[in-house]
Scaffold this motif. Structure first.
Motif, PDB file in Angstrom:
ATOM      1  N   PHE A   1       1.092  -1.427  -0.094  1.00 10.44           N
ATOM      2  CA  PHE A   1       0.052  -0.083   0.173  1.00 10.44           C
ATOM      3  C   PHE A   1       0.854   1.376  -0.044  1.00 10.44           C
ATOM      4  O   PHE A   1       1.836   1.525   0.840  1.00 10.44           O
ATOM      5  N   ALA A   2       0.447   2.250  -0.954  1.00 12.23           N
ATOM      6  CA  ALA A   2       1.198   3.450  -1.032  1.00 12.23           C
ATOM      7  C   ALA A   2       0.812   4.220  -0.126  1.00 12.23           C
ATOM      8  O   ALA A   2       1.485   5.271   0.597  1.00 12.23           O
ATOM      9  N   HIS A   3      -0.482   4.368   0.443  1.00 13.85           N
ATOM     10  CA  HIS A   3      -1.015   5.200   1.357  1.00 13.85           C
ATOM     11  C   HIS A   3      -2.355   4.602   2.069  1.00 13.85           C
ATOM     12  O   HIS A   3      -2.573   3.314   1.609  1.00 13.85           O
ATOM     13  N   TRP A   4      -2.920   5.071   3.088  1.00 13.38           N
ATOM     14  CA  TRP A   4      -3.855   4.632   3.898  1.00 13.38           C
ATOM     15  C   TRP A   4      -5.277   4.206   2.986  1.00 13.38           C
ATOM     16  O   TRP A   4      -6.135   3.418   3.342  1.00 13.38           O
ATOM     17  N   ASP A   5      -5.384   5.434   1.889  1.00 10.59           N
ATOM     18  CA  ASP A   5      -6.661   5.214   1.262  1.00 10.59           C
ATOM     19  C   ASP A   5      -6.733   3.985   0.486  1.00 10.59           C
ATOM     20  O   ASP A   5      -7.990   3.221   0.586  1.00 10.59           O
ATOM     21  N   GLU A   6      -5.431   3.356   0.007  1.00  7.72           N
ATOM     22  CA  GLU A   6      -5.547   2.037  -0.563  1.00  7.72           C
ATOM     23  C   GLU A   6      -5.813   0.980   0.544  1.00  7.72           C
ATOM     24  O   GLU A   6      -6.621   0.112   0.303  1.00  7.72           O
ATOM     25  N   ALA A   7      -4.962   1.109   1.740  1.00  4.73           N
ATOM     26  CA  ALA A   7      -5.242   0.058   2.699  1.00  4.73           C
ATOM     27  C   ALA A   7      -6.630   0.095   3.366  1.00  4.73           C
ATOM     28  O   ALA A   7      -6.983  -1.041   3.456  1.00  4.73           O
ATOM     29  N   VAL A   8      -7.400   1.121   3.572  1.00  2.00           N
ATOM     30  CA  VAL A   8      -8.730   1.005   4.202  1.00  2.00           C
ATOM     31  C   VAL A   8      -9.670   0.691   3.044  1.00  2.00           C
ATOM     32  O   VAL A   8     -10.606  -0.316   3.342  1.00  2.00           O
ATOM     33  N   THR A   9      -9.415   1.061   1.723  1.00  2.00           N
ATOM     34  CA  THR A   9     -10.104   0.552   0.768  1.00  2.00           C
ATOM     35  C   THR A   9     -10.308  -1.127   0.662  1.00  2.00           C
ATOM     36  O   THR A   9     -11.195  -1.507   0.447  1.00  2.00           O
ATOM     37  N   GLU A  10      -9.194  -1.377   0.634  1.00  2.00           N
ATOM     38  CA  GLU A  10      -9.024  -3.237   0.698  1.00  2.00           C
ATOM     39  C   GLU A  10      -9.523  -3.889   1.701  1.00  2.00           C
ATOM     40  O   GLU A  10      -9.967  -4.884   1.937  1.00  2.00           O
ATOM     41  N   LEU A  11      -9.266  -3.100   3.335  1.00  2.00           N
ATOM     42  CA  LEU A  11      -9.911  -3.633   4.314  1.00  2.00           C
ATOM     43  C   LEU A  11     -11.457  -3.529   4.186  1.00  2.00           C
ATOM     44  O   LEU A  11     -12.007  -4.574   4.692  1.00  2.00           O
ATOM     45  N   MET A  12     -11.933  -2.619   3.599  1.00  3.07           N
ATOM     46  CA  MET A  12     -13.389  -2.716   3.645  1.00  3.07           C
ATOM     47  C   MET A  12     -13.986  -3.928   2.698  1.00  3.07           C
ATOM     48  O   MET A  12     -15.185  -3.826   2.504  1.00  3.07           O
ATOM     49  N   ARG A  13     -13.240  -4.573   1.933  1.00  2.00           N
ATOM     50  CA  ARG A  13     -13.648  -5.605   1.153  1.00  2.00           C
ATOM     51  C   ARG A  13     -13.567  -7.131   1.484  1.00  2.00           C
ATOM     52  O   ARG A  13     -13.771  -8.082   1.025  1.00  2.00           O
ATOM     53  N   ILE A  14     -13.174  -7.182   2.900  1.00  2.00           N
ATOM     54  CA  ILE A  14     -12.747  -8.505   3.318  1.00  2.00           C
ATOM     55  C   ILE A  14     -14.075  -9.313   3.765  1.00  2.00           C
ATOM     56  O   ILE A  14     -13.801 -10.681   3.957  1.00  2.00           O
ATOM     57  N   ALA A  15     -15.363  -8.910   3.805  1.00  2.00           N
ATOM     58  CA  ALA A  15     -16.525  -9.393   3.940  1.00  2.00           C
ATOM     59  C   ALA A  15     -17.062  -9.799   2.507  1.00  2.00           C
ATOM     60  O   ALA A  15     -18.426 -10.233   2.723  1.00  2.00           O
TER      61      ALA A  15
END
Length: 489
Positions: A87-101
Motif C-alpha cells: 500500500f502506498a497510502h492509507w486510502d488504498e489500505a482502508v479500501t482493501e480492508l473494507m472488502r474483506i467481507a
C-alpha cells in the motif's frame, strides 16, 4: 458466539461485541473500544475475531511507511494472498480492508492500538470516515470495524465535537477495571481482609493477576506480607516497574517528572489543588494543565464535594500508582538492591495503612454504598455517593464525611439518605456514632439532612459491643464490616 471458558466475567462486554459483530445489513459499520491499559481489551477482541473468523491487526509505534507494510502483510495473510499487499497510502489500505467481507455475511475487523497509527498518520480517521460514507458503499462489504486503544483522551476525541468519525459509530464500548468484589473472585481470595489489602495495591486490573505475578496470590492473612515482598517489591518481577511504565506509555504525558510529582503529592494525602501546589512549591494556577492531562488519560479522578459545590478532591485512579508513590518511590534505591524488600516493607507499614489502605478502604465503602448496598440499607434509591466536609461554626472546625449517600425519597426529590464514617483499623464505638450524630444535626440545621438520614459505620476492625447493641435497637444505625462489604447488601 459462546464466550470462551477462560474469560472471567466480561459478560456485558462480550454480549455487546458479539451483537455488533453480527449486525445485519450490507454496509460497513464502525465500533470503538477503549479502556485503561491492562484491562483485557486485546484479549476480548482476539477472542471475538477467533470466534468470528475475523481479521485483527495490532499496531506498533512506528512510521507511516512501516505501519502500512505491517498492515499489508497481516491483511495478505488473512486473505490467503501469496504476496503481501503493497500500500502506498492509507486510502488504498482502508479500501482493501473494507472488502474483506466479500465472502458473504458480516465479518469483524479489529485495529488494536489505533492511536499509534493515527499518530503517524493524522488523516487516518478522515480516511475511515470517507470509507464509511454511504456514497462509498460500492467498494464496501459488511465489515464490522472495531478501533481499539488505551489512550483515553485520544479515543474519547475520536467521536467528539467536530471529529471526522463523530456520529459514525454503532458501538462505543469502555472496558472497565474489575470492582473490588469481582477482583477478589478473580484473584481467588476468600478472606475479605486479605482481599481488600491486595486490592489496595493492585486494584482491579486483570493483567496483574496473571502476566505480572505469574498467578502468585496471597493465600491468606499470614501470607500477605510475604506476597508483597516476593511479588510487588521484588525487582525481578514485572509488577515492580509497572507504575513507572504506566506513565511512560501515555503519549499525552511529555514531562513525566512533573506528572510523577503531582501524583506523589496526591498520594501523600493532598486532595485539593492548593495542597498539591504547596507540596510541589508551585502556584496553584501552574497545575491546571498537568491535572487536566492526568484526568484526561484516566490517571486521576476529580470528584466534587458532597456538600460544598465549590470544593473538590483529586484522587489517583490506579491503586498501584498510589502504592508506588507512597511506599516504593521513597525507598527506590533500597528496593532495587536484592534482599532489601523485607526491611523496606517493615518500615513502610504505618505509611501503607494511612496513605494507601485507609483512603482505599474509604473508596471501597463509597463503591459499596453506590453499587452493592440494597435500597433498604439507605432508605431509598441511591443517585450519587461522595465524600465531603461539613463546617462546624461552634467548634470552629470541619468534619470529614467519608460516605455521603444521596438518593430519591418517596416524592422523587433528591435527599441525603445517609452519612457514614470509614475506619480501616479502628474498632468503632460510641464516639464515632456521636460524631455522626453531631454532623447530622449540623446538616439538618442547614436543611440538607433530616432525622431520617441514616448513620453508617464502616469498619475493617470491628465494632464495640455497646455500639452493636445500640444499632440493634435503632434501625437508623447501620454497621458495615468487611464481610458485609464483600458478601452482603
Amino acid at each position: 458466539m459462546d464466550k470462551p471458558a477462560e474469560m472471567f466475567d466480561r459478560d456485558f462486554e462480550w454480549a455487546e461485541l458479539t451483537r455488533f459483530a453480527a449486525l445485519p445489513g450490507p454496509r460497513a459499520t464502525l465500533g470503538v473500544v477503549s479502556g485503561r491499559r491492562r484491562q483485557g481489551k486485546t484479549f476480548l477482541l482476539d477472542a471475538l475475531t477467533r470466534a468470528d473468523n475475523g481479521f485483527m491487526f495490532t499496531a506498533t509505534e512506528t512510521t507511516e511507511t512501516d505501519a502500512l507494510r505491517q498492515f499489508g502483510e497481516a491483511l495478505a495473510r488473512y486473505r490467503d494472498q501469496p504476496t503481501p499487499f503493497r500500500f502506498a497510502h492509507w486510502d488504498e489500505a482502508v479500501t482493501e480492508l473494507m472488502r474483506i467481507a466479500d465472502r458473504g455475511g458480516p465479518t469483524t475487523a479489529v485495529i488494536d492500538e489505533f492511536p499509534f497509527l493515527a499518530k503517524a498518520s493524522p488523516a487516518l480517521p478522515s480516511i475511515i470516515q470517507r470509507a464509511l460514507d454511504p456514497t462509498a458503499q460500492h467498494a464496501n462489504t459488511p465489515v464490522r470495524l472495531l478501533l481499539c486503544g488505551s489512550a483515553l483522551s485520544f479515543m474519547g476525541s475520536l467521536l467528539a465535537g467536530n471529529a471526522p468519525l463523530r456520529g459514525r459509530a454503532a458501538l462505543e464500548l469502555v472496558v472497565p477495571t474489575l470492582d473490588f468484589r469481582l477482583a477478589a473472585e478473580f484473584w481467588e481470595i476468600s478472606d475479605p481482609r486479605t482481599a481488600l489489602l491486595t486490592n489496595a495495591i493492585v486494584g482491579g486490573t486483570p493483567a496483574y493477576r496473571r502476566e505480572f505475578t505469574q498467578g502468585d496470590t496471597p493465600s491468606g492473612p499470614d501470607d500477605f506480607d510475604d506476597w508483597v515482598v516476593r511479588a510487588v517489591l521484588n525487582p525481578a518481577r514485572p509488577l515492580f516497574r509497572e507504575p513507572r511504565y504506566l506513565l511512560a506509555e501515555e503519549p499525552e504525558l511529555h514531562d513525566t517528572a512533573l506528572y510523577h510529582s503531582v501524583l506523589a503529592a496526591i498520594a501523600a494525602g493532598n486532595a485539593a489543588r492548593g495542597g498539591i501546589a504547596d507540596y510541589l512549591g508551585r502556584k496553584s494556577t501552574d497545575l491546571a494543565h498537568p491535572l487536566s492531562v492526568l484526568q484526561d488519560v484516566g490517571m486521576i479522578t476529580h470528584e466534587a464535594d458532597a456538600f460544598r459545590r465549590n470544593r473538590s478532591a483529586y484522587r489517583i485512579a490506579e491503586p498501584l500508582v498510589t502504592f508506588y508513590h507512597a511506599v516504593m518511590r521513597p525507598a527506590w534505591g533500597d528496593l532495587e538492591r536484592p534482599g532489601r524488600a523485607t526491611a523496606v516493607w517493615r518500615r513502610a507499614q504505618t505509611t501503607f495503612r494511612s496513605k494507601v489502605v485507609g483512603p482505599h478502604f474509604e473508596q471501597v465503602c463509597r463503591e459499596w454504598a453506590r453499587w452493592h448496598a440494597a435500597p433498604e440499607t439507605h432508605g431509598g434509591q441511591v443517585t450519587r455517593v461522595a465524600s465531603g466536609t461539613v463546617n462546624d461554626p461552634v467548634a470552629k472546625t470541619g468534619h470529614e464525611v467519608d460516605v455521603a449517600t444521596h438518593g430519591e425519597n418517596g416524592d422523587g426529590r433528591e435527599t441525603l439518605l445517609a452519612i457514614g464514617e470509614a475506619k480501616w483499623n479502628d474498632v468503632m464505638g460510641m464516639g464515632h456514632l456521636e460524631r455522626l450524630q453531631r454532623i447530622r444535626a449540623l446538616l439538618t440545621a442547614r436543611g440538607t439532612a433530616t432525622d431520617a438520614t441514616r448513620l453508617q459505620c464502616y469498619s475493617g476492625g470491628g465494632f464495640t459491643d455497646e455500639l452493636r447493641r445500640r444499632a440493634d435497637d435503632d434501625p437508623s444505625i447501620e454497621l458495615i464490616d468487611l464481610d458485609r462489604l464483600y458478601h452482603g447488601a
